[in-house]
Every structure is written in C-alpha cells, then in structure tokens.
Design an enzyme around this catalytic site. Structure first.
Site, short mmCIF file in Angstrom:
data_model
loop_
_atom_site.label_atom_id
_atom_site.label_comp_id
_atom_site.label_asym_id
_atom_site.label_seq_id
_atom_site.Cartn_x
_atom_site.Cartn_y
_atom_site.Cartn_z
N CYS A 1 87.65 31.77 58.43
CA CYS A 1 88.15 32.56 59.47
C CYS A 1 89.24 33.64 59.69
CB CYS A 1 88.92 31.36 60.44
SG CYS A 1 90.26 32.34 61.32
N HIS B 1 83.22 35.74 64.14
CA HIS B 1 82.02 35.27 65.25
C HIS B 1 80.44 36.46 64.76
CE1 HIS B 1 84.17 32.23 66.11
NE2 HIS B 1 83.97 32.19 67.24
N ASP C 1 86.82 26.98 60.11
CA ASP C 1 87.03 28.59 60.85
C ASP C 1 86.84 28.14 62.40
OD1 ASP C 1 86.61 31.17 61.64
OD2 ASP C 1 84.94 30.11 63.18
N SER C 2 88.03 28.39 63.26
CA SER C 2 88.49 28.16 64.33
C SER C 2 87.90 27.86 64.95
CB SER C 2 89.26 29.50 65.20
OG SER C 2 88.55 30.93 65.02
N CYS D 1 85.10 39.96 62.00
CA CYS D 1 85.44 37.95 62.10
C CYS D 1 84.84 37.19 62.30
CB CYS D 1 86.03 38.14 63.75
SG CYS D 1 85.61 36.98 64.92
N GLU E 1 82.30 32.66 72.53
CA GLU E 1 82.73 31.11 72.04
C GLU E 1 82.18 30.75 73.84
OE1 GLU E 1 83.25 28.96 70.44
OE2 GLU E 1 83.82 30.17 68.52
N1 DGL Z 1 87.32 32.78 63.87
C1 DGL Z 1 88.50 33.69 63.82
C2 DGL Z 1 88.64 35.12 62.53
O1 DGL Z 1 87.21 34.87 61.86
C3 DGL Z 1 88.48 34.32 65.74
C4 DGL Z 1 88.17 33.22 66.67
C5 DGL Z 1 89.61 33.04 67.31
O2 DGL Z 1 90.03 34.40 68.09
O3 DGL Z 1 89.38 32.13 66.82
O4 DGL Z 1 89.09 35.89 63.02
#
Ligand code: DGL
Length: 260
Positions: free
Chosen positions: A70, A184, A7-8, A182, A154
């Site tokens: 992600c 998150h 994930d990011s 997403c 975050e």
């Molecule tokens: N984890 C990313 C997603 O599922 C979003 C978070 C980011 O913008 O890095 O799209």
C-alpha cells in the site's frame, strides 16, 4: 519463513498476483485490511496503527519478508516501522515498501517531468517527490491526488473508475512518465495508457515482481530463509458479500478468508 504482502484492501491482490507470477516457487501470505479501508482518508496515527497491526499479524503467520504494497501505508509508516518498530519487535524480519522500487523504475526512461497520481494522504506526504528528487534533483514533478478512484474501485464501479481515470489523465498531458502511485490503479492502467499514449505509464503490478526477484538475488541471507512450497494464503479483516464481489472481479477464484 514466508513472504507477506499487506494492503489496505483488495487492490494489493493484483500486486500479489504479480509476485506469484514472477516468483511462483515461494509461499505468500496476503493481508488486506478491508475493515478499515480506505486508508487514503485516514489520519497518520490511524494508518500507523493499522499498519503495525497488519505487520504483527503477518509476523504471526511466519512471514520473514514483508512488503507493504500500500503506497499510503508506505508513505506514512515505512520509515518508522523499519527504524523503530522492527528493531525492537522482530529484528530478524525485513519490511519493504513500494515507493523506492517505483521511483527507480520511473527514472529508467530519462524522464524530465514525472507525474504522480495517488491518494490524498500519499500526495500530502510528498514521499514520491522527495524520493524522485533525491535520485534526480533536476526533475520536475507534478503530484495530483485522486480521492474518488479507490472508493469507485472498491465499490466495484469500474465504469465510474474508468471515467474518472480519463479525467485525471487529462491533467498529465505534459509529463514524460506517470507513476500510478496506488495499489488499486494497475486495474486502470489501460485507461491511462489510452488517454496518454505518449506518456510512459508506470504500473506497480508490472514492476514489483521483477524488483522482488532482484532484491532476493542481492539478499541471499533472506532468500535462503524463505520456504518454497508454492502455497499462498489470502486474509482480509472483513469479507462481506460486497468484498467477495470485488475480489471476484479483481482476481477471480482467489480463496480469501476473513481474520479478525
Ligand atoms: N492501497 C492504497 C495505496 O496504495 C490506497 C487505498 C486506500 O485508500 O486505502 O495507496
């Protein structure tokens, strides 16, 4: 071979927890690219490069099956990685994303109008729209970007994230199902459910464990290569005090290590 999850940032820890709960016998390696977060504001070229670097890292950690948890990275890079990168770099490795399983889940309930809330990059890619329409061409789709939500989560500002969720939810009163597109957003699923009691809220932490289990049942050739020592490792590219606090809120007690 282990199961890799990318994930990011830290949001993917919630999805990884769901994998571990659904399939506790396997070994997992998580990599969160906190150094470059948020991807939702980056260019496609940057997202592609970061994602390829993450995949290379997970391969170096002996991952044979990698899930790009992600949505933003899936939207921009999954197809290229599956069709062009992996066949040359590591043909035995399987890389999956989160969009298709989420779309399949959203269509189970016979919805005629589906909402998608996601990052700006994911919405601009229209990946959800394309995949939904492929499975049901008569579907009506409403996609809305929520660029403030990931930064609020975050930044550990859950009060702000909850208030924003209520505002965004009000734009989806007319849909039957709403995809939280997403990694998150599962953290905010109860806010969306309270604000939209008649809407079927699709949250990836609730479906990905089951989808991974189904996938492994169908792909015995991959399943037999996966180690089962019940060991999980969690890596991030930046583990400063701030991220330590965020992780303590998301998944308390998780042993995260920094890797550069
Ligand atoms: N984890 C990313 C997603 O599922 C979003 C978070 C980011 O913008 O890095 O799209």
């Amino acid at each position: 071979m282990k199961i890799g999850v990318f994930d990011s940032g830290l949001g993917g820890l919630v999805v990884t927890k769901a994998f571990i709960e659904a399939l506790p016998e396997y070994d997992y390696v998580y990599y969160g690219d906190t150094e470059h977060l948020p991807y939702g504001e980056k260019s496609s070229a940057q997202i592609m490069q970061y994602t390829i670097n993450a995949i290379k890292y997970l391969i170096s950690q002996k991952c044979g099956l990698i899930i790009i948890a992600c949505n933003t990275a899936t939207a921009i890079s999954l197809r290229f990685i599956q069709q062009h990168f992996i066949p040359h770099y590591a043909p035995d490795i399987k890389v999956l994303g989160v969009v298709i399983p989420t779309v399949e889940e959203a269509l189970l309930s016979n919805a005629s109008k589906v909402g998608v809330i996601a990052t700006q990059v994911t919405v601009n890619s229209h990946i959800y729209q394309q995949e939904l329409v492929k499975l049901n061409p008569r579907l009506s789709i409403k996609e809305i970007a929520a660029p403030e939500l990931v930064p609020a989560i975050e930044n550990n500002d859950f009060k702000l994230a909850q208030n924003l969720s209520v505002q965004y939810a009000s734009k989806f009163q007319d849909v039957d199902s709403l995809i939280l597109g997403c990694t998150h957003y599962p953290l905010l699923k109860e806010c969306f459910r309270q604000a939209l009691p008649k809407v079927n809220i699709i949250s990836q932490d609730e479906l990905m464990g089951k989808k991974l289990a189904d996938y492994l049942k169908k792909h015995i050739e991959i399943d037999i290569c996966l180690s089962r020592n019940q060991e999980s490792l969690f890596f991030v590219s930046n583990w400063n005090e701030h991220y330590q606090k965020v992780a303590a809120t998301l998944v308390p007690g998780i042993p995260v290590q920094e890797v550069r």
